[in-house]
Design a protein around this motif. Structure first.
Motif, PDB file in Angstrom:
ATOM      1  N   ARG A   4      56.332  -0.598  20.882  1.00  0.00           N
ATOM      2  CA  ARG A   4      56.861   0.450  20.039  1.00  0.00           C
ATOM      3  C   ARG A   4      55.936   1.643  19.943  1.00  0.00           C
ATOM      4  NH1 ARG A   4      55.985  -2.894  14.414  1.00  0.00           N
ATOM      5  NH2 ARG A   4      53.753  -2.750  14.433  1.00  0.00           N
ATOM      6  N   ARG A   5      54.892   1.619  20.735  1.00  0.00           N
ATOM      7  CA  ARG A   5      53.919   2.687  20.579  1.00  0.00           C
ATOM      8  C   ARG A   5      54.168   3.803  21.566  1.00  0.00           C
ATOM      9  NH1 ARG A   5      49.571   2.695  18.089  1.00  0.00           N
ATOM     10  NH2 ARG A   5      49.730   0.475  17.798  1.00  0.00           N
ATOM     11  N   THR A   6      54.123   5.009  21.083  1.00  0.00           N
ATOM     12  CA  THR A   6      54.078   6.141  21.994  1.00  0.00           C
ATOM     13  C   THR A   6      52.613   6.483  22.160  1.00  0.00           C
ATOM     14  OG1 THR A   6      56.085   6.914  20.981  1.00  0.00           O
ATOM     15  CG2 THR A   6      54.928   8.464  22.393  1.00  0.00           C
ATOM     16  N   ASN A 371      50.602  -5.379   8.774  1.00  0.00           N
ATOM     17  CA  ASN A 371      50.124  -4.859  10.059  1.00  0.00           C
ATOM     18  C   ASN A 371      50.925  -3.610  10.390  1.00  0.00           C
ATOM     19  OD1 ASN A 371      48.778  -4.925  12.728  1.00  0.00           O
ATOM     20  ND2 ASN A 371      50.874  -5.232  13.464  1.00  0.00           N
ATOM     21  N   GLU A 372      50.234  -2.541  10.674  1.00  0.00           N
ATOM     22  CA  GLU A 372      50.876  -1.294  11.114  1.00  0.00           C
ATOM     23  C   GLU A 372      52.054  -0.933  10.209  1.00  0.00           C
ATOM     24  OE1 GLU A 372      51.503  -1.117  15.375  1.00  0.00           O
ATOM     25  OE2 GLU A 372      49.349  -0.726  15.633  1.00  0.00           O
ATOM     26  N   ASP A 373      51.819  -0.892   8.918  1.00  0.00           N
ATOM     27  CA  ASP A 373      52.909  -0.581   7.993  1.00  0.00           C
ATOM     28  C   ASP A 373      53.260   0.902   7.966  1.00  0.00           C
ATOM     29  OD1 ASP A 373      53.877  -3.098   6.452  1.00  0.00           O
ATOM     30  OD2 ASP A 373      51.734  -3.353   6.761  1.00  0.00           O
ATOM     31  N   TYR A 495      38.248  -4.018  19.622  1.00  0.00           N
ATOM     32  CA  TYR A 495      39.088  -3.690  20.785  1.00  0.00           C
ATOM     33  C   TYR A 495      40.333  -4.582  20.760  1.00  0.00           C
ATOM     34  CZ  TYR A 495      40.278  -3.137  25.763  1.00  0.00           C
ATOM     35  OH  TYR A 495      40.912  -2.879  26.944  1.00  0.00           O
ATOM     36  N   ALA A 496      41.438  -4.094  21.304  1.00  0.00           N
ATOM     37  CA  ALA A 496      42.647  -4.935  21.388  1.00  0.00           C
ATOM     38  C   ALA A 496      43.467  -4.586  22.623  1.00  0.00           C
ATOM     39  CB  ALA A 496      43.506  -4.745  20.142  1.00  0.00           C
ATOM     40  N   PRO A 497      44.255  -5.540  23.139  1.00  0.00           N
ATOM     41  CA  PRO A 497      44.192  -6.964  22.817  1.00  0.00           C
ATOM     42  C   PRO A 497      42.966  -7.640  23.454  1.00  0.00           C
ATOM     43  CG  PRO A 497      46.382  -6.379  23.648  1.00  0.00           C
ATOM     44  CD  PRO A 497      45.460  -5.228  23.951  1.00  0.00           C
ATOM     45  N   GLN A 506      51.896  -9.899  28.769  1.00  0.00           N
ATOM     46  CA  GLN A 506      52.836  -8.981  28.130  1.00  0.00           C
ATOM     47  C   GLN A 506      52.220  -7.608  27.896  1.00  0.00           C
ATOM     48  OE1 GLN A 506      52.539 -12.272  26.279  1.00  0.00           O
ATOM     49  NE2 GLN A 506      53.830 -12.826  28.007  1.00  0.00           N
ATOM     50  N   TRP A 507      50.880  -7.532  27.943  1.00  0.00           N
ATOM     51  CA  TRP A 507      50.230  -6.263  27.599  1.00  0.00           C
ATOM     52  C   TRP A 507      48.959  -6.147  28.428  1.00  0.00           C
ATOM     53  CZ3 TRP A 507      50.969  -2.873  23.096  1.00  0.00           C
ATOM     54  CH2 TRP A 507      49.951  -1.919  22.941  1.00  0.00           C
ATOM     55  N   THR A 508      48.798  -5.002  29.062  1.00  0.00           N
ATOM     56  CA  THR A 508      47.527  -4.702  29.725  1.00  0.00           C
ATOM     57  C   THR A 508      47.094  -3.309  29.305  1.00  0.00           C
ATOM     58  OG1 THR A 508      48.492  -3.685  31.684  1.00  0.00           O
ATOM     59  CG2 THR A 508      48.124  -6.086  31.754  1.00  0.00           C
TER      60      THR A 508
HETATM   61  C1  LX5 Z   1      50.239  -3.269  19.278  1.00  0.00           C
HETATM   62  C2  LX5 Z   1      50.103  -2.972  17.809  1.00  0.00           C
HETATM   63  C3  LX5 Z   1      48.947  -5.007  20.668  1.00  0.00           C
HETATM   64  C4  LX5 Z   1      49.528  -4.539  19.443  1.00  0.00           C
HETATM   65  C5  LX5 Z   1      50.047  -4.296  17.149  1.00  0.00           C
HETATM   66  C6  LX5 Z   1      49.451  -5.233  18.166  1.00  0.00           C
HETATM   67  O1  LX5 Z   1      47.557  -5.224  20.552  1.00  0.00           O
HETATM   68  O2  LX5 Z   1      50.217  -6.377  18.164  1.00  0.00           O
HETATM   69  O3  LX5 Z   1      49.368  -4.349  15.931  1.00  0.00           O
HETATM   70  O4  LX5 Z   1      51.559  -3.427  19.684  1.00  0.00           O
HETATM   71  S1  LX5 Z   1      52.645  -2.269  19.702  1.00  0.00           S
HETATM   72  O5  LX5 Z   1      51.998  -1.040  20.086  1.00  0.00           O
HETATM   73  O6  LX5 Z   1      53.655  -2.701  20.644  1.00  0.00           O
HETATM   74  O7  LX5 Z   1      53.161  -2.186  18.334  1.00  0.00           O
END
Ligand code: LX5
Length: 641
Positions: A4-6, A371-373, A495-497, A506-508
């Protein structure tokens, strides 16, 4: 799974600069560095929990959250010989939390070996000297009038059937659930991980029988030898960073797609047969075998402290819990905290903790509310923050509560005003280079900041990254100089993830990538590690720099060791010189430093895991230290007073 992040818009490329000399002076003035400054952000994403930190080797071990009768319900399982396997809703389940079982039907007249195999979490490591600990539940729903006894063989084997280690497990038919346990030890190490766990039996023993199995578990040796514990190599990789805290359980994976799917602590504690698991937020089922207790025990074993989130009434589908329904979640959060720190002699949740083996409270100082409210700032400001904060603060006034909506922009302000904020940023190298002074301009008004998630996720061109690259990692290092310098108001950063299973991503990019038997430390891992190891306890104010500078620095001190850590970050691709003038004459004329540097574009990958690793060097130490920092480098010079 929700992306959901831009990503932040690309900033103008940093102007090219010629090699320069930067003069740095410092005195002994400065401020304390909080002991919490550098730690870890964790959630179960990329199989970082199940199939990752959680040492369990059997995937889909208890058929949790699957639909009986479907092929998906059989994920990772296959039949051996003429046996028919399927997942069924047991007519007499092992527990109400685990309603499903593997049905194993053996045709009458069978004589050859029958059984079933599990392929693990995208492989199973076979390592010489490891003793594997296994167990499973089984029953025979309609047992023959004369009891049948025999032995299963439990083994680890290649896909072509070469058995590496095995043992026999006696059984007797019974309509009630029995638990069998076994161990076996591998005598060879297999480089391939495409191995199987198999449970088999001679066909003539079980011909005509239908049996049920569930909670089929196999553990390798675990970190600190804990039962139901954590994977050793991943734990040790994290321990090598000496992280101060562990933020968990999310991240998005706290929130659930809907409120009903949220991470709910009470479903993650107690006996494994009483844990239903849940559909996680990153596209796979979470067993919750790694539950609240296991996380806390491991955090303690790792000498970290938790930054523990509580669900705050907002889920990934965008819906907020209505104001008059909040009490359920407030009570749940209070119970969750009592599980961690309550008095086991007077509190029911703390008594569960005690029964699991930890009568004393765990350490707990920080609670993150949601989280991210900022994705639902209005309901957070209207009631969710206040409802939770007021109730939790009244019950646990000694704890610190972290808010997760934004501190500026078109965001309604929170009341009661939070003291602690979690901020997140995923962007490109230019953002982090130019952002090194982002915290300097914030007012010192009592607010404390947690950079709870950040990472370079793209190149400056916008191209996505699969693994961190040196350019981004050094840009993060420049940004982190800002954490050191502003550690009077930045109390924590992660740092994340954190982790990524190479076969289920699922995420890089991620800090650490792993397979069943390998761990790849990224260039960003080494940046995090150097900052954490050389955090010091006091920051020494030094010559003012500018945000546009290609070179950043930070000077901290380990007061009791009498050591000064001079960090130099050169984000340019060519060398730059820094001249430090010290307020004392070092006791040794030669110092030792550590440097991470590599050619632009360098990544540590599964095929080239050590393309960039830190190395040590010597330097001449005097009242003046002249250091030539190579292009794209993070260096730490250790000077003894
Ligand atoms: C991001 C924000 C990945 C993440 C969220 C965390 O590290 O789960 O806190 O995901 S996101 O950008 O798709 O909302």
């Amino acid at each position: 799974m929700v992306l959901r992040r831009t990503l932040a818009v690309m900033l103008a490329a940093a102007a090219a600069v010629n090699a320069s000399t930067f003069d740095v002076t410092f005195t002994t003035a400065g401020h304390n560095v909080p002991s919490t400054l550098y730690g870890l952000m964790y959630e179960d994403i990329n199989h970082s929990g199940d199939g990752g930190l959680y040492a369990e080797l059997i995937q889909n071990r208890a058929f949790q959250q699957v639909t009986p009768g479907t092929s998906a319900a059989l994920t990772a399982w296959a039949a051996l010989g003429s046996a028919k396997i399927s997942v069924v809703a047991s007519s007499s389940p092992v527990s109400s939390a685990l309603p499903n079982a593997l049905s194993f039907a053996v045709p009458s007249g069978t004589t050859s070996t029958v059984g079933f195999t599990n392929s693990g979490y995208f492989g199973i490591p076979v390592t010489a000297g490891w003793t594997y600990t296994g167990s499973f539940y089984y029953r025979t729903p309609t047992p023959p009038s004369t009891k049948v006894s025999g032995s299963f063989t439990a083994d680890l084997r290649s896909t072509s059937g070469t058995v590496f280690t095995s043992t026999t497990v006696p059984f007797t038919t019974s309509s009630t659930w029995q638990q069998a346990t076994f161990t076996f030890t591998a005598s060879s190490t297999q480089s391939a991980v495409t191995n199987l766990f198999a449970l088999s039996v001679g066909g003539s023993t079980v011909a005509g029988l239908t049996m049920e199995f569930t909670l089929i578990s196999l553990f390798p040796p675990t970190f600190n030898g804990r039962t139901n514990g954590f994977r050793m190599d991943l734990s040790e990789t994290l321990l090598d960073m000496k992280p101060a805290f562990f933020r968990f359980p999310g991240g998005n994976n706290l929130e659930g797609e809907t409120a009903a799917d949220r991470w709910a602590w009470e479903n993650t504690v107690g006996d494994l047969v009483d844990r239903p698991g849940r559909v996680g937020d990153w596209g796979y089922i979470n067993t919750d075998g790694l539950g609240l207790y296991e996380y806390l025990q491991w955090i303690e074993d790792m000498d970290m402290q938790p930054i523990m989130a509580v669900y705050a009434g907002y889920s990934l589908n965008g819906a907020s819990v209505a104001s008059n329904d909040m009490q359920t979640y407030i009570t749940e959060a209070i119970n969750q905290i009592n599980f961690v720190i309550g008095d086991a002699s007077t509190n029911a949740q703390a008594a569960i903790r005690s029964s699991m083996g930890h009568p004393d409270p765990f350490t707990l100082n920080y609670i993150e509310i949601g989280n991210e409210d900022f994705f639902s700032p209005t309901t957070y400001a209207d009631y969710r923050w206040a409802d939770l904060y007021n109730a939790l603060h009244a019950e646990f006034p000694q704890l610190h509560y972290i808010a997760t909506s934004a501190t500026s922009g078109n965001v309604p302000s929170l009341s009661p005003a939070p003291t602690y904020w979690d901020l997140h940023i995923y962007s490109n190298p230019n953002f982090f280079v130019n952002g090194a002074y982002n915290f300097d301009i914030l007012s010192r008004n009592g607010l404390q900041f947690f950079q709870g998630e950040y990472a370079t996720t793209t190149e400056n061109s916008g191209a996505a990254l699969t693994y961190p690259f040196i350019d981004g990692s050094i840009a993060e290092a420049a940004y982190m100089a800002g954490f050191d310098r502003n550690s009077d108001i930045v109390f924590a950063a992660s740092y994340a993830p954190l982790l990524n299973h190479v076969s289920s991503t699922q995420w890089t990019p991620d800090l650490i990538t792993f397979s069943p038997n390998t761990v790849i430390r990224s260039t960003s891992y080494y940046v995090q590690q150097l900052y954490s190891l050389y955090k010091g306890d006091f920051y020494l104010t030094s010559t003012t720099n500018t945000a546009s500078s290609p070179v950043q620095w930070s000077v901290t001190r380990d007061t009791s060791a009498g050591q000064y850590f001079l960090k130099v970050i050169n984000t340019a691709t060519s060398a730059n010189t820094v001249v430090f003038t010290l307020p004392f004459t070092p006791s040794h004329t030669t110092g030792t430093g550590t440097i991470l540097t590599a050619a632009s574009g360098t990544q540590n990958t599964p095929t080239n895991p050590n393309a960039a690793v830190p190395s040590s060097f010597s330097f001449t130490a005097g009242k003046t230290i002249t250091y030539n920092a190579p292009g794209l480098s993070l260096s730490v010079l250790v000077v003894t007073a």
